[in-house]
Design a protein around this motif. Sequence first.
Motif, PDB file in Angstrom:
ATOM      1  N   ALA A   1      46.113  49.481  47.068  1.00 33.29           N
ATOM      2  CA  ALA A   1      45.752  50.709  47.786  1.00 33.29           C
ATOM      3  C   ALA A   1      46.071  51.925  46.934  1.00 33.29           C
ATOM      4  O   ALA A   1      47.132  51.979  46.311  1.00 33.29           O
ATOM      5  CB  ALA A   1      46.528  50.783  49.099  1.00 33.29           C
ATOM      6  N   PRO A   2      45.165  52.903  46.900  1.00 30.88           N
ATOM      7  CA  PRO A   2      45.400  54.093  46.069  1.00 30.88           C
ATOM      8  C   PRO A   2      46.595  54.908  46.547  1.00 30.88           C
ATOM      9  O   PRO A   2      47.258  55.563  45.746  1.00 30.88           O
ATOM     10  CB  PRO A   2      44.107  54.894  46.183  1.00 30.88           C
ATOM     11  N   GLY A   3      46.893  54.859  47.861  1.00 32.42           N
ATOM     12  CA  GLY A   3      47.999  55.643  48.408  1.00 32.42           C
ATOM     13  C   GLY A   3      49.345  55.263  47.834  1.00 32.42           C
ATOM     14  O   GLY A   3      50.308  56.009  47.968  1.00 32.42           O
ATOM     15  N   LEU A   4      49.440  54.085  47.188  1.00 29.04           N
ATOM     16  CA  LEU A   4      50.709  53.672  46.588  1.00 29.04           C
ATOM     17  C   LEU A   4      51.074  54.548  45.395  1.00 29.04           C
ATOM     18  O   LEU A   4      52.244  54.726  45.082  1.00 29.04           O
ATOM     19  CB  LEU A   4      50.624  52.217  46.116  1.00 29.04           C
ATOM     20  N   ARG A   5      50.070  55.080  44.719  1.00 27.80           N
ATOM     21  CA  ARG A   5      50.269  55.886  43.500  1.00 27.80           C
ATOM     22  C   ARG A   5      51.088  55.135  42.457  1.00 27.80           C
ATOM     23  O   ARG A   5      52.049  55.675  41.914  1.00 27.80           O
ATOM     24  CB  ARG A   5      50.931  57.236  43.804  1.00 27.80           C
TER      25      ARG A   5
ATOM     26  N   ALA B   1      57.874  57.364  41.721  1.00 23.89           N
ATOM     27  CA  ALA B   1      58.671  56.981  42.893  1.00 23.89           C
ATOM     28  C   ALA B   1      58.970  55.486  42.854  1.00 23.89           C
ATOM     29  O   ALA B   1      58.091  54.674  42.550  1.00 23.89           O
ATOM     30  CB  ALA B   1      57.921  57.345  44.171  1.00 23.89           C
TER      31      ALA B   1
ATOM     32  N   ARG C   1      47.184  54.383  53.459  1.00 22.59           N
ATOM     33  CA  ARG C   1      46.048  55.293  53.581  1.00 22.59           C
ATOM     34  C   ARG C   1      45.414  55.550  52.225  1.00 22.59           C
ATOM     35  O   ARG C   1      46.100  55.810  51.251  1.00 22.59           O
ATOM     36  CB  ARG C   1      46.521  56.632  54.172  1.00 22.59           C
TER      37      ARG C   1
ATOM     38  N   ALA D   1      37.082  53.873  46.783  1.00 19.45           N
ATOM     39  CA  ALA D   1      38.283  53.356  47.433  1.00 19.45           C
ATOM     40  C   ALA D   1      38.072  51.903  47.868  1.00 19.45           C
ATOM     41  O   ALA D   1      36.998  51.542  48.328  1.00 19.45           O
ATOM     42  CB  ALA D   1      38.616  54.206  48.645  1.00 19.45           C
ATOM     43  N   PRO D   2      39.103  51.059  47.728  1.00 21.52           N
ATOM     44  CA  PRO D   2      38.991  49.664  48.143  1.00 21.52           C
ATOM     45  C   PRO D   2      39.108  49.541  49.664  1.00 21.52           C
ATOM     46  O   PRO D   2      39.396  50.526  50.346  1.00 21.52           O
ATOM     47  CB  PRO D   2      40.202  49.014  47.482  1.00 21.52           C
TER      48      PRO D   2
ATOM     49  N   PHE E   1      42.757  57.676  49.652  1.00 19.07           N
ATOM     50  CA  PHE E   1      42.580  59.081  49.379  1.00 19.07           C
ATOM     51  C   PHE E   1      41.541  59.705  50.305  1.00 19.07           C
ATOM     52  O   PHE E   1      41.405  60.908  50.357  1.00 19.07           O
ATOM     53  CB  PHE E   1      42.100  59.260  47.950  1.00 19.07           C
TER      54      PHE E   1
ATOM     55  N   ILE F   1      41.249  48.667  52.604  1.00 19.21           N
ATOM     56  CA  ILE F   1      42.700  48.492  52.790  1.00 19.21           C
ATOM     57  C   ILE F   1      43.022  47.976  54.180  1.00 19.21           C
ATOM     58  O   ILE F   1      44.159  48.040  54.631  1.00 19.21           O
ATOM     59  CB  ILE F   1      43.474  49.807  52.544  1.00 19.21           C
TER      60      ILE F   1
ATOM     61  N   ARG G   1      59.378  62.623  45.417  1.00 19.49           N
ATOM     62  CA  ARG G   1      58.302  63.108  44.526  1.00 19.49           C
ATOM     63  C   ARG G   1      57.356  64.057  45.243  1.00 19.49           C
ATOM     64  O   ARG G   1      56.138  63.896  45.158  1.00 19.49           O
ATOM     65  CB  ARG G   1      57.505  61.958  43.884  1.00 19.49           C
TER      66      ARG G   1
ATOM     67  N   LEU H   1      60.226  53.347  45.356  1.00 16.14           N
ATOM     68  CA  LEU H   1      60.004  52.490  46.515  1.00 16.14           C
ATOM     69  C   LEU H   1      58.708  51.677  46.442  1.00 16.14           C
ATOM     70  O   LEU H   1      58.744  50.453  46.583  1.00 16.14           O
ATOM     71  CB  LEU H   1      60.021  53.331  47.799  1.00 16.14           C
ATOM     72  N   PRO H   2      57.554  52.310  46.230  1.00 11.76           N
ATOM     73  CA  PRO H   2      56.334  51.494  46.166  1.00 11.76           C
ATOM     74  C   PRO H   2      56.397  50.455  45.057  1.00 11.76           C
ATOM     75  O   PRO H   2      55.869  49.357  45.217  1.00 11.76           O
ATOM     76  CB  PRO H   2      55.227  52.520  45.893  1.00 11.76           C
TER      77      PRO H   2
ATOM     78  N   TYR I   1      51.248  54.050  55.056  1.00 12.06           N
ATOM     79  CA  TYR I   1      51.479  54.015  53.635  1.00 12.06           C
ATOM     80  C   TYR I   1      50.242  53.763  52.811  1.00 12.06           C
ATOM     81  O   TYR I   1      50.041  54.320  51.750  1.00 12.06           O
ATOM     82  CB  TYR I   1      52.537  52.979  53.266  1.00 12.06           C
TER      83      TYR I   1
ATOM     84  N   GLY J   1      63.607  61.318  44.792  1.00 11.27           N
ATOM     85  CA  GLY J   1      62.784  60.114  44.928  1.00 11.27           C
ATOM     86  C   GLY J   1      61.552  60.316  45.794  1.00 11.27           C
ATOM     87  O   GLY J   1      60.632  59.510  45.766  1.00 11.27           O
TER      88      GLY J   1
ATOM     89  N   ASP K   1      52.063  57.514  37.779  1.00  6.93           N
ATOM     90  CA  ASP K   1      51.595  57.911  39.111  1.00  6.93           C
ATOM     91  C   ASP K   1      50.095  57.627  39.189  1.00  6.93           C
ATOM     92  O   ASP K   1      49.273  58.543  39.140  1.00  6.93           O
ATOM     93  CB  ASP K   1      51.846  59.404  39.358  1.00  6.93           C
TER      94      ASP K   1
ATOM     95  N   LEU L   1      52.849  43.644  52.397  1.00  5.95           N
ATOM     96  CA  LEU L   1      53.170  44.827  51.594  1.00  5.95           C
ATOM     97  C   LEU L   1      53.648  45.961  52.499  1.00  5.95           C
ATOM     98  O   LEU L   1      54.649  46.627  52.219  1.00  5.95           O
ATOM     99  CB  LEU L   1      51.935  45.248  50.794  1.00  5.95           C
ATOM    100  N   THR L   2      52.939  46.166  53.606  1.00  5.19           N
ATOM    101  CA  THR L   2      53.343  47.207  54.560  1.00  5.19           C
ATOM    102  C   THR L   2      54.748  46.908  55.097  1.00  5.19           C
ATOM    103  O   THR L   2      55.574  47.800  55.224  1.00  5.19           O
ATOM    104  CB  THR L   2      52.345  47.252  55.726  1.00  5.19           C
TER     105      THR L   2
ATOM    106  N   SER M   1      55.758  54.337  57.347  1.00  6.07           N
ATOM    107  CA  SER M   1      55.245  53.392  56.350  1.00  6.07           C
ATOM    108  C   SER M   1      54.665  52.151  57.011  1.00  6.07           C
ATOM    109  O   SER M   1      53.940  51.399  56.385  1.00  6.07           O
ATOM    110  CB  SER M   1      56.311  53.022  55.329  1.00  6.07           C
TER     111      SER M   1
ATOM    112  N   ASP N   1      53.280  66.165  42.502  1.00  8.55           N
ATOM    113  CA  ASP N   1      54.250  65.070  42.331  1.00  8.55           C
ATOM    114  C   ASP N   1      55.542  65.660  41.761  1.00  8.55           C
ATOM    115  O   ASP N   1      55.854  65.490  40.582  1.00  8.55           O
ATOM    116  CB  ASP N   1      53.700  63.999  41.377  1.00  8.55           C
TER     117      ASP N   1
ATOM    118  N   LEU O   1      57.319  47.753  52.444  1.00  8.92           N
ATOM    119  CA  LEU O   1      57.457  49.198  52.305  1.00  8.92           C
ATOM    120  C   LEU O   1      58.331  49.761  53.406  1.00  8.92           C
ATOM    121  O   LEU O   1      59.247  50.549  53.169  1.00  8.92           O
ATOM    122  CB  LEU O   1      56.073  49.865  52.362  1.00  8.92           C
TER     123      LEU O   1
END
Lengths: 471, 471
Positions: free
Chosen positions: B315-319, B344, A137, B112-113, A139, B115, A319, B346-347, A135, A317, B174, B123-124, A131, A174, B127
């Motif tokens: 970031a999209p990877g956070l879902r 999930a 990354r 995508a933004p 898509f 990142i 997912r 954690l994020p 983390y 957790g 998600d 944030l990293t 992470s 998921d 996480l």
Amino acid sequence: MTRYQNLASILSQRIEQGLYPIGVRLPSIRVLSKEHGVSITTVQQAYRELEDQQLVEARAKSGYFVARRKMRPGLPDCCNTTQCSLTIPQWDRVLDMVNPVQPGETAFRFAAPDITASSLKPLTRSLSHLSQRQYLRTFDDEDIRGSFELREQIARLMIDSGSRMDAGNILITDGCREALSIAIRCVCAPGDVVAVEKPCFHAGLQLLHGLGMNMLEIPTDPVTGISVEALELALEQWPVKAILVTPTGNNPLGYNMPIERRKALLRLAQEHDVAIIEDDAYGELSYPYPRPATITSMDFTGNVLLCSSFSKTLAPGLRVGWIAPGSYMNRAIHMKYVSTGPTASLPQLAIVDFITQGHYLKHVRRMRSQYQHNRDLITRWVTDYFPCGTRISRPQGGFLLWVELDHRIDTQRLNRALSEQNISIAIGAVFSAAGKYDSCLRINFARQPTTELKNAVRQIGVAIHQLLEEK
Amino acid sequence: MTRYQNLASILSQRIEQGLYPIGVRLPSIRVLSKEHGVSITTVQQAYRELEDQQLVEARAKSGYFVARRKMRPGLPDCCNTTQCSLTIPQWDRVLDMVNPVQPGETAFRFAAPDITASSLKPLTRSLSHLSQRQYLRTFDDEDIRGSFELREQIARLMIDSGSRMDAGNILITDGCREALSIAIRCVCAPGDVVAVEKPCFHAGLQLLHGLGMNMLEIPTDPVTGISVEALELALEQWPVKAILVTPTGNNPLGYNMPIERRKALLRLAQEHDVAIIEDDAYGELSYPYPRPATITSMDFTGNVLLCSSFSKTLAPGLRVGWIAPGSYMNRAIHMKYVSTGPTASLPQLAIVDFITQGHYLKHVRRMRSQYQHNRDLITRWVTDYFPCGTRISRPQGGFLLWVELDHRIDTQRLNRALSEQNISIAIGAVFSAAGKYDSCLRINFARQPTTELKNAVRQIGVAIHQLLEEK
């Protein structure tokens, strides 16, 4: 399994099978040590284990004897008539049941594994390590089908279940819930009829209901699984599109469907051109090893869709689940794209590390043995503390016990009584669309046994006795 | 925005508005310094910025003058007739487009933004820190609606968009994709008609298609958004159940729908008792500050459902996304339960840390300014390198530019030509169910500008010129 556990299991089987009848003197420590080529200490440990399970008793200066036991509880009576139900009125009850755990609560109500095992630590380390750089990354680097490496590893793990697949046959989701949701939408349209086991895990029923399907509940034996005979009758009467089954470590009944019955089910489905959706989330937690082959592995038509996840073997957790959708891969990818987009990549990569470094198989082996051991304990506790006449399942995998109480008991009322003592169970009513199983409950036995847990089971027993006295 | 950027922006607006006509001498550095109470250096930096944007030119010993510019490109011609389409044939093209990035590829094709911003570092850290102890948490502690703390923070952030909500009005999902999928299923059944913007982002079209909806494409102005007038006609002709719109930082057109048009749209929807699904994923990336109020914030009927996420802002990877489903909360919770189960945790917890420690607003402010700056650059590059007659959007938020080329150009062919140079764009065809926009493309301008990026835009221009010459 360690040596002493192995020996204890052999002896316990012989006792169960009646080779050593009740009251008989068991072989001496020295004889067993010679016979099995193990140390004296190992035999002593094995006997201590059997004492714990109340299968044998030590008598001073005479050795070990087969213990006089309470009658073993009967099996739950799950089988009755097939029926078609159009709605599920239990959503409020389910919602009630999936509420967050209260502080101090002893929660038996979830289908959650034990996540405190030290063998999970390398996974936590990987997650934390990854992470720091992975983390966020986007898509951009992600295949909608999920990590190629993970899909390769899953294909390898699936060899144990008899399947020969490669990464291209698998789609990461998921969790298993999304896999099931995709599977159903691959083979059915709203309004279609789906046959389910009765009892069926409540998320499955809610899922079918939420997707607009009609459910046909098929009588299900607590040892051999869904009745192929009843299903055959049903397929002749109803335009069934798919059959949803959990043949290994069934939730809630815990059975492993025998191989011959699996084959018969597949044959029947093929004859009627009906898809099978096989939920294998508990597959690797089968106590018998090697685990039973999946129905998916026996199919050559592409009309069996396998759904699974790491939620029961590792942790929910994360997912991370998957679907092997047979001939429906293109539809499945579209469904995945429109329902959530790609699954988060970090947990996928951490699981790849965990598997390739050899931690996964070790962890699953350990949990299998823990759950089997706990199954024996919870069986004893329920036998000891619940009223005579209580019926219970004989789980062959997973960590869930199905209990059928006296028919005068309403387990929703029981749950309310237990809530005062901060204990919760899963009520039986949510496991059927038709509102049956009011006197049943499901207990989670995943956690390491403690005196507190034992007392909680005792308290459930006391509460049941009290309710019976009120009648 | 720093001081010099602020000054540059004021001057650039005056030039755009014609207050300083082409060729006119601009105020001296000394005068501006006095007028705006900033240092000489700040004014110099501002003029340098405007020089970079080719808005002004310096003449030795005479000062700064408004530059003679190329004609500003016209707006894309998005509007044409309403139509009802029953299928989307573009799935193969979408699948092609969402393939993982190739090594060395300059990918303009994703939404995508950026990142890589250092303002994401806390944030990293969160996480990584949290994953040491929180990652494996089971669902036991989790509310199906998502973290209460996060929902509280989202409610607070939404005050900026005019909404007064609390945690109870919000459901974590998600990503925004799941939020949209839930929203549509809350208000529609398969076979229903949903009105969409034309062009509409491709995931939205695929989602509606995947859920079995019929789409009605409504002409959409590249500056003012969906045509309320055309929509009114459509509502009289078709049994429309919902309207899906992205009024702020629209994908792909980038407009912010004017407040008056939002109000008119809401009035119309209320008159016809049609639900509005408002995609606000780019809402906080609106360049004008404060951001425009959401349609949701103007509604009192509960028939407007807001969908959003942290995918474009963080970031999209956070879902992690969310839905504020108005009066449909109960249905939305059921849909969430059956489609993936709880998101999930954690994020979610890491984002709570990031917001409460003050990093979030700072980061979003920074990205807004970066994207606005990049918008000016990409506009200039496209103006410089693409053929005369090219039409482009005027994004007011987000990081996406919509480009309409000469109608003889097929952008799918262009993309194939570009793939040899390892460059990719989003082709226009996937933004309409009816296969329009074959000559359009969408470019991502999120990343920090580099010479490499500039050259890639130039290469796209060269490829277009070549295709034109072949005609």
